[in-house]
Design a protein around this motif. Structure first.
Motif, PDB file in Angstrom:
ATOM      1  N   UNK A 128       0.823  -1.212   0.000  1.00  0.00           N
ATOM      2  CA  UNK A 128       0.000   0.000   0.000  1.00  0.00           C
ATOM      3  C   UNK A 128       0.850   1.253   0.000  1.00  0.00           C
ATOM      4  N   UNK A 129       1.972   1.218   0.727  1.00  0.00           N
ATOM      5  CA  UNK A 129       2.835   2.398   0.823  1.00  0.00           C
ATOM      6  C   UNK A 129       3.391   2.798  -0.535  1.00  0.00           C
ATOM      7  N   UNK A 130       3.482   1.842  -1.444  1.00  0.00           N
ATOM      8  CA  UNK A 130       3.977   2.155  -2.788  1.00  0.00           C
ATOM      9  C   UNK A 130       2.955   2.966  -3.591  1.00  0.00           C
ATOM     10  N   UNK A 131       1.704   2.872  -3.202  1.00  0.00           N
ATOM     11  CA  UNK A 131       0.635   3.535  -3.954  1.00  0.00           C
ATOM     12  C   UNK A 131       0.123   4.804  -3.264  1.00  0.00           C
ATOM     13  N   UNK A 132       0.288   4.885  -1.956  1.00  0.00           N
ATOM     14  CA  UNK A 132      -0.293   5.997  -1.197  1.00  0.00           C
ATOM     15  C   UNK A 132       0.508   7.281  -1.370  1.00  0.00           C
ATOM     16  N   UNK A 133      -0.210   8.379  -1.305  1.00  0.00           N
ATOM     17  CA  UNK A 133       0.409   9.694  -1.300  1.00  0.00           C
ATOM     18  C   UNK A 133       0.075  10.388   0.014  1.00  0.00           C
ATOM     19  N   UNK A 137      -3.735   6.488   4.783  1.00  0.00           N
ATOM     20  CA  UNK A 137      -4.050   5.959   6.109  1.00  0.00           C
ATOM     21  C   UNK A 137      -3.885   4.446   6.125  1.00  0.00           C
ATOM     22  N   UNK A 138      -3.199   3.940   7.133  1.00  0.00           N
ATOM     23  CA  UNK A 138      -3.112   2.507   7.380  1.00  0.00           C
ATOM     24  C   UNK A 138      -3.612   2.256   8.794  1.00  0.00           C
ATOM     25  N   UNK A 139      -4.619   1.417   8.917  1.00  0.00           N
ATOM     26  CA  UNK A 139      -5.195   1.072  10.226  1.00  0.00           C
ATOM     27  C   UNK A 139      -5.232  -0.447  10.326  1.00  0.00           C
ATOM     28  N   UNK A 140      -4.681  -0.988  11.386  1.00  0.00           N
ATOM     29  CA  UNK A 140      -4.733  -2.429  11.625  1.00  0.00           C
ATOM     30  C   UNK A 140      -5.685  -2.725  12.771  1.00  0.00           C
ATOM     31  N   UNK A 178       6.016  11.225   4.871  1.00  0.00           N
ATOM     32  CA  UNK A 178       5.261  11.218   3.616  1.00  0.00           C
ATOM     33  C   UNK A 178       3.792  11.597   3.817  1.00  0.00           C
ATOM     34  N   UNK A 179       3.422  11.933   5.034  1.00  0.00           N
ATOM     35  CA  UNK A 179       2.047  12.323   5.307  1.00  0.00           C
ATOM     36  C   UNK A 179       1.090  11.160   5.425  1.00  0.00           C
ATOM     37  N   UNK A 180       1.627   9.956   5.677  1.00  0.00           N
ATOM     38  CA  UNK A 180       0.809   8.752   5.835  1.00  0.00           C
ATOM     39  C   UNK A 180       0.765   8.388   7.311  1.00  0.00           C
ATOM     40  N   UNK A 181      -0.430   8.240   7.863  1.00  0.00           N
ATOM     41  CA  UNK A 181      -0.569   7.856   9.260  1.00  0.00           C
ATOM     42  C   UNK A 181      -0.792   6.348   9.374  1.00  0.00           C
ATOM     43  N   UNK A 236      -0.858   9.239  14.808  1.00  0.00           N
ATOM     44  CA  UNK A 236      -0.097   8.180  14.138  1.00  0.00           C
ATOM     45  C   UNK A 236       0.754   7.427  15.148  1.00  0.00           C
ATOM     46  N   UNK A 237       0.993   6.173  14.859  1.00  0.00           N
ATOM     47  CA  UNK A 237       1.752   5.309  15.760  1.00  0.00           C
ATOM     48  C   UNK A 237       1.000   4.953  17.030  1.00  0.00           C
TER      49      UNK A 237
END
Length: 248
Positions: A128-133, A137-140, A178-181, A236-237
């Motif tokens: 996903x990180x390869x596609x996200x700008x 958001x990544x939530x587990x 990169x602005x991704x949480x 984040x985190x």
């Protein structure tokens, strides 16, 4: 027509055909996202979720993928990004729930749990990180049992869900510039097929919470929607316990 928080966004929910995953998929659609989800076997339930997403006015996509298959996990992420032209939100929900006394667990159970509960979220996030700008958001979805194992037989499952804390912190630090949480939601007792609120052990489980009740899947989905939306942009985190006070 009023705008919704996730207008123009594309989300992928792993294990989205039932329970918490289905509730998350529907909530994200109601908030304006087009939603893809993976499922392993139950095409009838997958079709029901597709219908619910359509009814919310959003574009659905069901992808059959086994989260124990490393190639299938990364392939599903890439397929969704290719189909929709982008990927903004990943929710790692698919999980293996193997509970038994430690002396009865073999290598097969260990490998299955690690593959689904640890390797799959890592590989999905990596893809996903390869596609996200910026704004991704990544939530587990973890478990309250990572913090409080009150019953015997949960050593393997608790171990696997605890690993997501480290994954969340590490990815949060790495992807933040990169602005991704990246965040983790730990549900408590939730009324699903695997742990019904009217099951034989439900009264004892319910008594362990401060609120004295089970969550509905929609309660967990609400926390995910917050973290996936604009209001969660400075979180984040983090590990968010949505457990009715199970761990206090």
């Amino acid at each position: 027509m009023n705008s919704t928080p996730l207008d123009g966004k594309v989300a992928l929910v792993t294990g989205g055909s039932r329970g918490i995953g289905a509730a998350v998929a529907l909530r994200l659609a109601q908030d304006g996202a087009d939603v893809a989800f993976t499922y392993q076997r139950d095409s009838e339930r997958a079709d029901q979720v597709v219908g619910q997403i359509k009814a919310a006015g959003r574009r659905p996509l069901a992808v059959r993928a086994d989260s124990a298959d490393a190639a299938a996990v990364a392939g599903a992420v890439d397929a969704v990004a290719a189909e929709f032209g982008r990927l903004d939100i990943l929710v790692n929900n698919a999980g293996a729930f193997i509970v038994a006394p430690v002396e009865q667990l073999g290598a097969a159970e260990l490998d299955q749990t690690v593959a689904v509960n640890i390797r799959a979220p890592f590989l999905a996030a990596q893809a996903a990180a390869r596609h996200m700008t910026d704004g991704g958001r990544i939530v587990s979805i973890g478990s309250n049992l990572a913090e409080r194992a009150v019953f015997p037989g949960f050593a393997l499952y608790s171990m696997s869900k605890t690993a997501l804390i480290g994954l969340t912190k590490g990815l949060g630090r790495e992807l933040g510039p990169r602005g991704i949480t990246v965040n983790l939601v730990n549900p408590g007792p939730t009324d699903t097929d695997a742990n019904p609120a009217d099951g034989p052990n439900a009264d004892g489980i319910r008594a362990l919470t401060a609120l004295g009740r089970y969550a509905a899947p929609a309660d967990i989905a609400a926390a995910v929607a917050f973290l996936a939306g604009p209001d969660g942009g400075y979180v984040t985190g983090a590990t968010v316990n949505v457990d009715g006070g199970f761990t206090i």
